[in-house]
Each structure stands twice: as C-alpha cells, then as structure tokens.
Design a protein around this motif. Structure first.
Motif, PDB file in Angstrom:
ATOM      1  N   ALA A  12      -3.710  -8.783  14.170  1.00 37.86           N
ATOM      2  CA  ALA A  12      -3.229  -8.321  12.915  1.00 37.86           C
ATOM      3  C   ALA A  12      -1.578  -7.607  13.143  1.00 37.86           C
ATOM      4  O   ALA A  12      -0.635  -8.045  12.341  1.00 37.86           O
ATOM      5  N   ASP A  13      -1.647  -6.888  14.016  1.00 41.35           N
ATOM      6  CA  ASP A  13      -0.262  -6.474  14.582  1.00 41.35           C
ATOM      7  C   ASP A  13       0.845  -7.327  14.936  1.00 41.35           C
ATOM      8  O   ASP A  13       1.840  -7.370  14.570  1.00 41.35           O
ATOM      9  N   LEU A  14       0.317  -8.404  15.598  1.00 45.09           N
ATOM     10  CA  LEU A  14       1.147  -9.580  16.266  1.00 45.09           C
ATOM     11  C   LEU A  14       1.633 -10.167  14.931  1.00 45.09           C
ATOM     12  O   LEU A  14       2.948 -10.627  14.721  1.00 45.09           O
ATOM     13  N   LEU A  15       0.821 -10.480  13.961  1.00 42.99           N
ATOM     14  CA  LEU A  15       1.190 -11.359  12.873  1.00 42.99           C
ATOM     15  C   LEU A  15       2.045 -10.637  11.841  1.00 42.99           C
ATOM     16  O   LEU A  15       2.999 -11.270  11.542  1.00 42.99           O
ATOM     17  N   LEU A  16       1.811  -9.164  11.751  1.00 38.58           N
ATOM     18  CA  LEU A  16       2.799  -8.417  11.125  1.00 38.58           C
ATOM     19  C   LEU A  16       4.123  -8.465  11.664  1.00 38.58           C
ATOM     20  O   LEU A  16       5.378  -8.650  11.032  1.00 38.58           O
ATOM     21  N   ALA A  17       4.146  -8.039  12.821  1.00 39.97           N
ATOM     22  CA  ALA A  17       5.449  -8.129  13.733  1.00 39.97           C
ATOM     23  C   ALA A  17       5.985  -9.537  13.497  1.00 39.97           C
ATOM     24  O   ALA A  17       7.419  -9.589  13.169  1.00 39.97           O
ATOM     25  N   GLY A  18       5.467 -10.741  13.509  1.00 34.82           N
ATOM     26  CA  GLY A  18       5.987 -11.907  13.547  1.00 34.82           C
ATOM     27  C   GLY A  18       6.542 -12.203  11.932  1.00 34.82           C
ATOM     28  O   GLY A  18       7.615 -12.743  11.810  1.00 34.82           O
ATOM     29  N   ARG A  20       7.762 -10.016  10.136  1.00 33.24           N
ATOM     30  CA  ARG A  20       9.127  -9.339  10.179  1.00 33.24           C
ATOM     31  C   ARG A  20      10.033 -10.003  11.136  1.00 33.24           C
ATOM     32  O   ARG A  20      10.932  -9.088  11.531  1.00 33.24           O
ATOM     33  N   ASP A  21       9.798 -10.940  11.412  1.00 35.57           N
ATOM     34  CA  ASP A  21      10.774 -12.047  12.066  1.00 35.57           C
ATOM     35  C   ASP A  21      10.962 -11.721  13.474  1.00 35.57           C
ATOM     36  O   ASP A  21      12.003 -11.855  14.236  1.00 35.57           O
ATOM     37  N   ASP A  22       9.944 -11.172  14.263  1.00 34.35           N
ATOM     38  CA  ASP A  22       9.869 -10.808  15.554  1.00 34.35           C
ATOM     39  C   ASP A  22       9.157 -12.360  15.886  1.00 34.35           C
ATOM     40  O   ASP A  22       7.930 -12.543  16.285  1.00 34.35           O
ATOM     41  N   LYS A  23       9.882 -13.135  16.587  1.00 38.19           N
ATOM     42  CA  LYS A  23       9.391 -14.523  17.153  1.00 38.19           C
ATOM     43  C   LYS A  23       8.492 -14.312  18.266  1.00 38.19           C
ATOM     44  O   LYS A  23       7.581 -15.048  18.750  1.00 38.19           O
ATOM     45  N   SER A  24       8.874 -13.431  19.413  1.00 39.95           N
ATOM     46  CA  SER A  24       7.834 -13.079  20.325  1.00 39.95           C
ATOM     47  C   SER A  24       6.604 -12.678  20.156  1.00 39.95           C
ATOM     48  O   SER A  24       5.614 -13.016  20.730  1.00 39.95           O
ATOM     49  N   ARG A  64       5.453 -19.489   8.290  1.00 40.58           N
ATOM     50  CA  ARG A  64       5.843 -19.368   6.818  1.00 40.58           C
ATOM     51  C   ARG A  64       5.176 -18.474   5.974  1.00 40.58           C
ATOM     52  O   ARG A  64       5.796 -17.701   5.011  1.00 40.58           O
ATOM     53  N   THR A  65       3.687 -18.289   6.180  1.00 38.40           N
ATOM     54  CA  THR A  65       2.946 -17.658   5.349  1.00 38.40           C
ATOM     55  C   THR A  65       2.306 -16.509   5.713  1.00 38.40           C
ATOM     56  O   THR A  65       1.597 -15.705   5.199  1.00 38.40           O
TER      57      THR A  65
END
Length: 188
Positions: A12-18, A20-24, A64-65
């Motif tokens: 969930a944290d990785l998805l949230l960061a993604g 927020r435009d964090d591609k890594s 995108r989602t």
C-alpha cells in the motif's frame, strides 16, 4: 526516492508513493509481484505473448488508477483483478484477430528423442481447449479456484463479485468441462 529495506515497505505504501509520481515505487511493487501476476495472466490467456501484453496493459492501468485505490482489498488482490481484466481484453481482441503462421517444415516441431510426452501434451491441449469453450467469467473462477488454489472469498474479492457468484460460476463451468472432457473417462 530510494527504497532502502524494501521488504519492510508495504504494498500500500509503494502504491501510494507511485500514485504520487514516484516511478521507482511502482517498479518495486511490480517487481515484488511480477511472477505471480504473470502466472495469472498466462493462466487466463493461455498464451505467453498475450500474457506478457496483458501484464503490460495491466501495469499501465495500475499506474493510471493508483490514485483511486480504495483499500477495500489488498493491493495484490486489486492488481490481480486488473490483470485478469487486461487478460480478458486480450482474449477478446485475439478472437477477432487470431492468426498463427504454420511451420514451414516438420523440422520446426520439437524433438523429444526417445521420451514420448504425447499423452501429457494431449491431456494439456484437451484441458486448454476445454477451458477455451467456457465463458470468460467461468474460466476465471475455475482457474483461480482449481488451478491457483485460491479460496472462494479470495476469488470473489479478486473478481469483484459475491462469493455465491464464484460458486455458481465454478459449478456451471465444471459441468461444461465434464461434458467437453467426457471422452477422457473412456480412456481410463
């Protein structure tokens, strides 16, 4: 952002960061689940190329989602549903554009030497063809329950339907499979 101690970071944290435009973060999330999600796509489509394409489509859809992820299921279940939907889209497209080149000679066929895998290959082809005759919703339920070993509840969450719907889809699908594969009983 760099992701030290990645195993301690939740999906969930990785998805949230993604989101927020964090591609890594997306890269780390996809790498964590890549084998599982590819297996889902392959079991659903039955074709390695379609599975790879469906997985790429799903990754784009996830990116995108991600902002709209509601956390009413685990991130893995949410991604599973997106991969299954992308795989169904590939199957629908393939039915309209399915062409395969024929081998130019028999040399293109595999040589198994002295070992004869004909019975195993025939059984797999029979089962694969039988699964192809099922409607996509029944096929997805049967693959999740009977091939992946998922519970009815997990499958229901992944497919976005009620558990009773999963049970009825499996029941109807198994009945159709029994009719299509009935010839195998005669071989025993």
């Amino acid at each position: 952002m760099t992701w030290g101690m990645l195993e301690l970071v939740s999906d969930a944290d990785l998805l949230l960061a993604g989101a927020r435009d964090d591609k890594s973060a997306f890269g780390a999330l996809f790498a964590r689940h890549e084998k599982y999600l590819y297996a889902v796509a392959l079991r659903t489509t039955g074709d390695p190329e379609d599975a790879a394409d469906a997985l790429q489509d799903a990754y784009l859809s996830i990116m995108r989602t991600a902002v709209g992820f509601r956390a009413d299921a685990s991130v893995q279940c949410w991604m599973h549903r997106i991969v299954v939907n992308a795989a169904f889209d590939r199957i629908r497209r393939r039915k309209h554009h399915d062409t395969r080149p024929l081998p130019e000679s028999d040399d293109a066929l595999p040589d198994h030497g002295e070992d004869d895998f004909t019975d195993t290959v025939d059984l797999r082809l029979s089962i694969g063809r039988a699964l192809d005759v099922l409607p996509a919703d029944q096929r997805a339920a049967i693959i999740a329950i009977d091939f992946e070993g998922r519970s009815v509840g997990e499958t229901a969450r992944a497919l976005g339907v009620a558990p009773g719907t999963v049970k009825s889809r499996c029941h109807r699908g198994r009945h159709k499979l029994a009719l299509v594969l009935g010839h195998l009983r005669e071989l025993d």
